[in-house]
Structures are given as structure tokens and as C-alpha cells.
Write a protein that holds these residues in place. Sequence first.
Motif, PDB file in Angstrom:
ATOM      1  N   SER A 106      31.861  26.611  38.439  1.00 53.15           N
ATOM      2  CA  SER A 106      31.306  27.141  37.184  1.00 53.15           C
ATOM      3  C   SER A 106      30.535  26.045  36.455  1.00 53.15           C
ATOM      4  CB  SER A 106      32.411  27.669  36.277  1.00 53.15           C
ATOM      5  OG  SER A 106      33.052  28.763  36.870  1.00 53.15           O
ATOM      6  N   LEU A 107      31.121  24.870  36.402  1.00 55.35           N
ATOM      7  CA  LEU A 107      30.469  23.744  35.741  1.00 55.35           C
ATOM      8  C   LEU A 107      29.138  23.430  36.425  1.00 55.35           C
ATOM      9  CD1 LEU A 107      31.106  21.898  33.365  1.00 55.35           C
ATOM     10  CD2 LEU A 107      32.213  20.352  34.956  1.00 55.35           C
ATOM     11  N   SER A 108      29.128  23.505  37.744  1.00 55.61           N
ATOM     12  CA  SER A 108      27.908  23.233  38.504  1.00 55.61           C
ATOM     13  C   SER A 108      26.800  24.223  38.182  1.00 55.61           C
ATOM     14  CB  SER A 108      28.188  23.262  40.005  1.00 55.61           C
ATOM     15  OG  SER A 108      29.077  22.224  40.337  1.00 55.61           O
ATOM     16  N   ARG A 109      27.165  25.437  37.816  1.00 48.35           N
ATOM     17  CA  ARG A 109      26.159  26.441  37.443  1.00 48.35           C
ATOM     18  C   ARG A 109      25.707  26.270  35.994  1.00 48.35           C
ATOM     19  NH1 ARG A 109      29.630  29.513  40.565  1.00 48.35           N
ATOM     20  NH2 ARG A 109      30.747  30.312  38.750  1.00 48.35           N
ATOM     21  N   ILE A 110      26.577  25.753  35.130  1.00 45.97           N
ATOM     22  CA  ILE A 110      26.275  25.627  33.697  1.00 45.97           C
ATOM     23  C   ILE A 110      25.455  24.376  33.391  1.00 45.97           C
ATOM     24  CG2 ILE A 110      27.335  25.310  31.423  1.00 45.97           C
ATOM     25  CD1 ILE A 110      29.746  26.947  32.498  1.00 45.97           C
ATOM     26  N   LEU A 111      25.769  23.272  34.020  1.00 45.83           N
ATOM     27  CA  LEU A 111      25.145  21.991  33.680  1.00 45.83           C
ATOM     28  C   LEU A 111      23.619  21.987  33.826  1.00 45.83           C
ATOM     29  CD1 LEU A 111      27.737  19.383  35.008  1.00 45.83           C
ATOM     30  CD2 LEU A 111      27.373  20.173  32.653  1.00 45.83           C
ATOM     31  N   PRO A 112      23.045  22.574  34.886  1.00 47.56           N
ATOM     32  CA  PRO A 112      21.577  22.545  34.985  1.00 47.56           C
ATOM     33  C   PRO A 112      20.870  23.191  33.788  1.00 47.56           C
ATOM     34  CG  PRO A 112      22.514  23.117  37.109  1.00 47.56           C
ATOM     35  CD  PRO A 112      23.640  23.129  36.105  1.00 47.56           C
ATOM     36  N   ASP A 113      21.418  24.272  33.262  1.00 49.36           N
ATOM     37  CA  ASP A 113      20.809  24.922  32.104  1.00 49.36           C
ATOM     38  C   ASP A 113      20.875  24.011  30.882  1.00 49.36           C
ATOM     39  OD1 ASP A 113      19.684  27.223  30.600  1.00 49.36           O
ATOM     40  OD2 ASP A 113      21.650  27.163  29.620  1.00 49.36           O
ATOM     41  N   LEU A 114      22.028  23.399  30.646  1.00 54.87           N
ATOM     42  CA  LEU A 114      22.166  22.489  29.512  1.00 54.87           C
ATOM     43  C   LEU A 114      21.244  21.284  29.664  1.00 54.87           C
ATOM     44  CD1 LEU A 114      26.042  22.530  28.987  1.00 54.87           C
ATOM     45  CD2 LEU A 114      24.301  23.726  27.642  1.00 54.87           C
ATOM     46  N   GLU A 115      21.078  20.842  30.894  1.00 51.19           N
ATOM     47  CA  GLU A 115      20.197  19.707  31.167  1.00 51.19           C
ATOM     48  C   GLU A 115      18.734  20.103  30.949  1.00 51.19           C
ATOM     49  OE1 GLU A 115      20.168  16.176  34.495  1.00 51.19           O
ATOM     50  OE2 GLU A 115      20.781  18.177  35.123  1.00 51.19           O
ATOM     51  N   MET A 116      18.359  21.285  31.412  1.00 50.79           N
ATOM     52  CA  MET A 116      16.992  21.768  31.240  1.00 50.79           C
ATOM     53  C   MET A 116      16.640  21.904  29.751  1.00 50.79           C
ATOM     54  SD  MET A 116      15.319  25.288  32.680  1.00 50.79           S
ATOM     55  CE  MET A 116      16.140  26.272  31.437  1.00 50.79           C
ATOM     56  N   ARG A 117      17.634  22.302  28.955  1.00 49.27           N
ATOM     57  CA  ARG A 117      17.432  22.451  27.509  1.00 49.27           C
ATOM     58  C   ARG A 117      17.553  21.120  26.770  1.00 49.27           C
ATOM     59  NH1 ARG A 117      21.519  27.112  26.071  1.00 49.27           N
ATOM     60  NH2 ARG A 117      20.774  26.641  23.984  1.00 49.27           N
ATOM     61  N   ARG A 118      17.786  20.038  27.511  1.00 46.04           N
ATOM     62  CA  ARG A 118      17.903  18.681  26.995  1.00 46.04           C
ATOM     63  C   ARG A 118      19.072  18.505  26.020  1.00 46.04           C
ATOM     64  NH1 ARG A 118      11.517  17.266  26.622  1.00 46.04           N
ATOM     65  NH2 ARG A 118      11.242  17.408  28.851  1.00 46.04           N
ATOM     66  N   LEU A 119      20.112  19.316  26.245  1.00 45.67           N
ATOM     67  CA  LEU A 119      21.329  19.190  25.442  1.00 45.67           C
ATOM     68  C   LEU A 119      22.237  18.115  26.028  1.00 45.67           C
ATOM     69  CD1 LEU A 119      22.008  22.990  24.856  1.00 45.67           C
ATOM     70  CD2 LEU A 119      20.898  21.375  23.305  1.00 45.67           C
ATOM     71  N   ILE A 120      22.145  17.940  27.347  1.00 50.78           N
ATOM     72  CA  ILE A 120      22.926  16.929  28.065  1.00 50.78           C
ATOM     73  C   ILE A 120      22.002  16.215  29.038  1.00 50.78           C
ATOM     74  CG2 ILE A 120      25.092  18.241  27.938  1.00 50.78           C
ATOM     75  CD1 ILE A 120      24.520  18.659  31.111  1.00 50.78           C
ATOM     76  N   SER A 121      22.507  15.122  29.607  1.00 49.69           N
ATOM     77  CA  SER A 121      21.816  14.464  30.717  1.00 49.69           C
ATOM     78  C   SER A 121      22.863  14.083  31.749  1.00 49.69           C
ATOM     79  CB  SER A 121      21.047  13.225  30.231  1.00 49.69           C
ATOM     80  OG  SER A 121      21.944  12.275  29.699  1.00 49.69           O
ATOM     81  N   ARG A 122      22.394  13.943  32.968  1.00 51.72           N
ATOM     82  CA  ARG A 122      23.267  13.491  34.060  1.00 51.72           C
ATOM     83  C   ARG A 122      22.594  12.310  34.748  1.00 51.72           C
ATOM     84  NH1 ARG A 122      24.789  18.687  37.619  1.00 51.72           N
ATOM     85  NH2 ARG A 122      22.677  19.301  37.105  1.00 51.72           N
ATOM     86  N   ARG A 123      23.433  11.357  35.130  1.00 51.73           N
ATOM     87  CA  ARG A 123      22.919  10.238  35.908  1.00 51.73           C
ATOM     88  C   ARG A 123      23.973   9.852  36.939  1.00 51.73           C
ATOM     89  NH1 ARG A 123      25.077   7.494  31.564  1.00 51.73           N
ATOM     90  NH2 ARG A 123      25.948   5.449  32.009  1.00 51.73           N
ATOM     91  N   PRO A 124      23.538   9.336  38.065  1.00 52.86           N
ATOM     92  CA  PRO A 124      24.505   8.960  39.101  1.00 52.86           C
ATOM     93  C   PRO A 124      25.405   7.813  38.648  1.00 52.86           C
ATOM     94  CG  PRO A 124      22.236   8.812  39.910  1.00 52.86           C
ATOM     95  CD  PRO A 124      22.167   9.091  38.451  1.00 52.86           C
ATOM     96  N   VAL A 125      26.633   7.824  39.153  1.00 53.74           N
ATOM     97  CA  VAL A 125      27.562   6.718  38.930  1.00 53.74           C
ATOM     98  C   VAL A 125      27.201   5.649  39.963  1.00 53.74           C
ATOM     99  CG1 VAL A 125      29.991   6.011  39.035  1.00 53.74           C
ATOM    100  CG2 VAL A 125      29.373   8.244  38.070  1.00 53.74           C
TER     101      VAL A 125
END
Length: 174
Positions: free
Chosen positions: A78-97
Amino acid sequence: MSSKRPTLAQRSLPMRPFSESVPMALLRTREAVMRLFRPGLRSRGVTEQQWRILRALAHQGPMEVTELAEATFLLAPSLSRILPDLEMRRLISRRPVQADLRRSLVSLEAEGLRLIGEHAPYSEQMYARIAKRFGTGRLEQLLQLLHELETSLDELAGELDRSPAGARQRKGSP
């Protein structure tokens, strides 16, 4: 006294009535609470799950995806489906560890913080209305009791996991 005859389950099953089930009581209460908060979330264009992610990141800081799933009680798919939308809306960002590029660190962005700040007055207004209706002291007591119940049940789960029956269940035995 009711003249209704007991149902088959009430006569046959050695368990409390469905309406007295703790999980169901918690679900009913959760739904009653969320009915108050959903309109505000909808007005901001976020789902309950998205809101939990934003709040967790705002209050706990950047987290790896697995930590975020645990903190928000969301399953990894579920998280994997939600995060891209939040990222696209620039509410969150993801970066590799850096230590393991298969893992990623999720952070709240300025736009996510702005959204939380805009919604905060509505959220606090709902909390104030709940406290006024239910009682501030009783609400504090409820939160304390829920915390104590969670802690107690976590301890019980640990004890059960360490028991011989728990060990058999982990190995797949009936």
C-alpha cells in the motif's frame, strides 16, 4: 428482559457477543472519529493514509520505507502505491540510502509541511469539539488507557511468541 431467543451462535459459541468485541468497538470508535476528520482531509486533497504518512514524517523526521510502514500501520505494498503520488505532488521526497541503494529514505518536503500547516486549524478544531463533547479529562484518560492497553498487549504478544505454542505457530505447525 428481551423476549428474543438467543441466536445459534449465542447458544453454541463459547465467546462474547460480536457487539462486545474489543476489536469491533475500536473499529466503530475509529470510524466515528474519522467521520469528523475526513471532510477536512478531502478538502486538502489527501486520503487518511496519505495524511498518516505526512504526519509521521512531520513528527518523526525522515524514515526508511519499512520504518514508515510500521509507524503508519500501512502494509508495504500500500505504501508503495501511495508514495509516488505524494512525491509527484512534491509533498515528500525519496532518496536512496547510501549504505544500501535498495532502500530509500522518505522525507517531508516544504509543500507537505505547508499542507499540514493549512489543515492544522481544522484538525485542532475537531479535537476541541471532541474534547467539549466527551470531556477533556476523559479524552486524556482515554488516550492514556489506550496507550496502556497497547503496551500491555505488546508485552502479552511477546510472552506468547516465546511460549512453546507460539514457537510451534512460527514454525508453521498447527
